[in-house]
Scaffold this motif. Structure first.
Motif, PDB file in Angstrom:
ATOM      1  N   MET A   1       0.984  -1.325  -0.108  1.00 42.09           N
ATOM      2  CA  MET A   1      -0.033  -0.060   0.058  1.00 42.09           C
ATOM      3  C   MET A   1       0.891   1.141  -0.053  1.00 42.09           C
ATOM      4  N   ASN A   2       0.586   2.258  -0.995  1.00 43.82           N
ATOM      5  CA  ASN A   2       1.338   3.241  -0.778  1.00 43.82           C
ATOM      6  C   ASN A   2       0.951   4.330   0.271  1.00 43.82           C
ATOM      7  N   PRO A   3       1.784   5.038   0.795  1.00 46.54           N
ATOM      8  CA  PRO A   3       1.138   6.094   1.865  1.00 46.54           C
ATOM      9  C   PRO A   3       0.432   7.096   1.420  1.00 46.54           C
ATOM     10  N   ILE A   4       0.402   7.525   0.164  1.00 46.77           N
ATOM     11  CA  ILE A   4      -0.115   8.462  -0.373  1.00 46.77           C
ATOM     12  C   ILE A   4      -0.614   8.121  -2.032  1.00 46.77           C
ATOM     13  N   THR A   5      -1.772   8.227  -2.267  1.00 38.58           N
ATOM     14  CA  THR A   5      -2.447   7.889  -3.574  1.00 38.58           C
ATOM     15  C   THR A   5      -3.448   9.081  -3.927  1.00 38.58           C
ATOM     16  N   CYS A   6      -3.077   9.914  -5.021  1.00 44.55           N
ATOM     17  CA  CYS A   6      -4.033  10.744  -5.479  1.00 44.55           C
ATOM     18  C   CYS A   6      -4.516  10.077  -6.912  1.00 44.55           C
ATOM     19  N   ALA A   7      -5.726   9.981  -7.192  1.00 43.83           N
ATOM     20  CA  ALA A   7      -6.007   9.628  -8.777  1.00 43.83           C
ATOM     21  C   ALA A   7      -7.283  10.597  -9.188  1.00 43.83           C
ATOM     22  N   GLY A   8      -6.919  11.157 -10.424  1.00 44.60           N
ATOM     23  CA  GLY A   8      -7.894  12.182 -10.896  1.00 44.60           C
ATOM     24  C   GLY A   8      -8.523  13.209  -9.973  1.00 44.60           C
ATOM     25  N   VAL A   9      -7.667  13.658  -9.121  1.00 46.99           N
ATOM     26  CA  VAL A   9      -8.384  14.908  -7.930  1.00 46.99           C
ATOM     27  C   VAL A   9      -8.591  15.967  -8.744  1.00 46.99           C
ATOM     28  N   HIS A  10      -9.737  16.578  -8.368  1.00 48.48           N
ATOM     29  CA  HIS A  10     -10.098  18.052  -9.180  1.00 48.48           C
ATOM     30  C   HIS A  10     -10.355  18.774  -7.724  1.00 48.48           C
ATOM     31  N   PHE A  11     -10.091  20.097  -7.657  1.00 44.61           N
ATOM     32  CA  PHE A  11     -10.768  21.014  -6.547  1.00 44.61           C
ATOM     33  C   PHE A  11     -10.559  22.290  -7.270  1.00 44.61           C
ATOM     34  N   GLY A  12     -11.830  23.158  -6.837  1.00 43.53           N
ATOM     35  CA  GLY A  12     -11.727  24.414  -7.243  1.00 43.53           C
ATOM     36  C   GLY A  12     -12.517  25.401  -6.338  1.00 43.53           C
ATOM     37  N   TYR A  13     -12.322  26.456  -6.269  1.00 41.26           N
ATOM     38  CA  TYR A  13     -13.134  27.676  -5.422  1.00 41.26           C
ATOM     39  C   TYR A  13     -14.068  28.465  -6.359  1.00 41.26           C
ATOM     40  N   GLY A  21      -7.057  17.299 -11.995  1.00 36.98           N
ATOM     41  CA  GLY A  21      -6.917  16.005 -12.467  1.00 36.98           C
ATOM     42  C   GLY A  21      -5.616  15.624 -11.712  1.00 36.98           C
ATOM     43  N   VAL A  22      -5.328  15.750 -10.587  1.00 36.98           N
ATOM     44  CA  VAL A  22      -3.825  15.405 -10.166  1.00 36.98           C
ATOM     45  C   VAL A  22      -3.593  13.902  -9.836  1.00 36.98           C
ATOM     46  N   ASP A  23      -2.498  13.382 -10.335  1.00 32.38           N
ATOM     47  CA  ASP A  23      -2.525  11.954 -10.220  1.00 32.38           C
ATOM     48  C   ASP A  23      -1.180  11.644  -9.538  1.00 32.38           C
ATOM     49  N   LEU A  24      -0.728  11.241  -8.274  1.00 35.14           N
ATOM     50  CA  LEU A  24       0.318  11.139  -7.685  1.00 35.14           C
ATOM     51  C   LEU A  24       0.353  10.147  -6.618  1.00 35.14           C
ATOM     52  N   ALA A  25       1.486   9.072  -6.718  1.00 33.46           N
ATOM     53  CA  ALA A  25       1.684   8.399  -5.611  1.00 33.46           C
ATOM     54  C   ALA A  25       2.907   8.271  -5.050  1.00 33.46           C
ATOM     55  N   GLY A  58     -12.556  12.650  -7.849  1.00 34.82           N
ATOM     56  CA  GLY A  58     -11.261  11.873  -7.715  1.00 34.82           C
ATOM     57  C   GLY A  58     -11.399  11.272  -6.418  1.00 34.82           C
ATOM     58  N   THR A  59     -10.170  10.615  -6.027  1.00 32.34           N
ATOM     59  CA  THR A  59      -9.710   9.721  -4.977  1.00 32.34           C
ATOM     60  C   THR A  59      -8.723  10.189  -4.280  1.00 32.34           C
ATOM     61  N   MET A 205       4.377  20.345 -10.393  1.00 32.26           N
ATOM     62  CA  MET A 205       2.759  20.860 -10.640  1.00 32.26           C
ATOM     63  C   MET A 205       2.994  22.053 -11.571  1.00 32.26           C
ATOM     64  N   ASP A 206       2.028  22.081 -12.431  1.00 31.67           N
ATOM     65  CA  ASP A 206       1.873  23.397 -13.286  1.00 31.67           C
ATOM     66  C   ASP A 206       0.230  23.561 -13.505  1.00 31.67           C
ATOM     67  N   ALA A 207      -0.261  24.519 -13.269  1.00 32.33           N
ATOM     68  CA  ALA A 207      -1.693  24.833 -13.418  1.00 32.33           C
ATOM     69  C   ALA A 207      -2.690  23.683 -12.911  1.00 32.33           C
ATOM     70  N   GLY A 208      -2.245  23.176 -11.942  1.00 40.39           N
ATOM     71  CA  GLY A 208      -3.046  22.417 -11.035  1.00 40.39           C
ATOM     72  C   GLY A 208      -2.995  20.907 -11.697  1.00 40.39           C
ATOM     73  N   ARG A 209      -2.019  20.344 -12.289  1.00 41.43           N
ATOM     74  CA  ARG A 209      -1.670  19.014 -12.630  1.00 41.43           C
ATOM     75  C   ARG A 209      -0.301  19.027 -12.330  1.00 41.43           C
TER      76      ARG A 209
END
Length: 237
Positions: A1-13, A21-25, A58-59, A205-209
């Protein structure tokens, strides 16, 4: 199990996208440096990992858990150094560390306080109120607080900002030692030489990705990170 997993994460104000759409492990025992220009979405991504904000899509999993739903349980296992210090200015350095040790249920409070202050080179400031510390000293106190729970995972937002070169080198040595002990670390930094010195892998990261992830060699090798960063960051997406 990876301590951090982000898949297709979106967030806005208010319909203004910040994370797009952040993907990061981040793998166990790894130190990953998250780079990006101001406004790239680094700090918002950290807030999402901490459960301080809920993604629009996203997750996210932190130590296998949803950081929003399990925020209280994760507090005991995740050490956090935010961009802005949260230490009460009226408490002394030692009182601050003792308070957080007690909040984490530590019984070895006095011994642990002495050890942590030694680790961050603040023993000589133990009786000084936090509000009278220099900016770099406050950053070192923030790091001591982040370590009070013996965390499995550290989330550090610009941990060496304001530190003099000697203190920065000492902090780097401490982070390397923690990684060797098996602690997983994700840090943001504006210092490219810091990423080169510490990171097992680099994420840009650049422009939210996240537009690049890889080792220093994959980024061009020692001394090439600045060229790679400026070539990638700020390009039209």
């Amino acid at each position: 199990m990876n301590p951090i997993t982000c898949a297709g994460v979106h967030f806005g104000y208010r319909h203004a996208p910040v994370v797009r759409g952040v993907d990061l492990a981040v793998r166990p025992g790894e130190l990953v440096a998250l780079l990006g220009t101001n406004g790239a979405g680094k700090t918002t991504t950290m807030d999402l990992l901490l459960g301080q904000r809920r993604p629009d899509a996203g997750t996210i999993r932190v130590l296998g858990r949803d950081p929003c739903a399990d925020r209280r349980r994760l507090t005991a296992e995740v050490g956090v150094l935010p961009q802005e210090s949260g230490c009460a200015p009226g408490l002394t350095v030692a009182e601050t560390v003792r308070l957080w040790l007690r909040l984490h249920g530590r019984r070895d409070v006095h011994r642990a306080t002495a050890a942590l202050l030694t680790e961050v080179e603040l023993t000589h400031r133990a009786d000084l109120r936090a509000g009278r510390l220099s900016g770099g000293e406050r950053r070192r106190l923030d790091l001591a607080v982040a370590l009070t729970g013996r965390p499995r995972l550290l989330l550090l937002d610009e941990p060496t900002t304001g530190l003099d070169p000697q203190s920065r080198a000492h902090t780097w040595a401490l982070l390397r030692a923690l990684r060797e002990q098996g602690v997983t670390i994700l840090l943001t930094t504006h210092y490219l030489e810091e990423a080169e010195a510490l990171a097992d892998r680099i994420a840009i990261m650049d422009a939210g990705r996240v537009v690049f992830t890889g080792t220093l060699d994959e980024a061009g090798g020692p001394g090439s990170l600045a060229t790679t960063f400026h070539r990638i960051a700020g390009q039209p997406r």
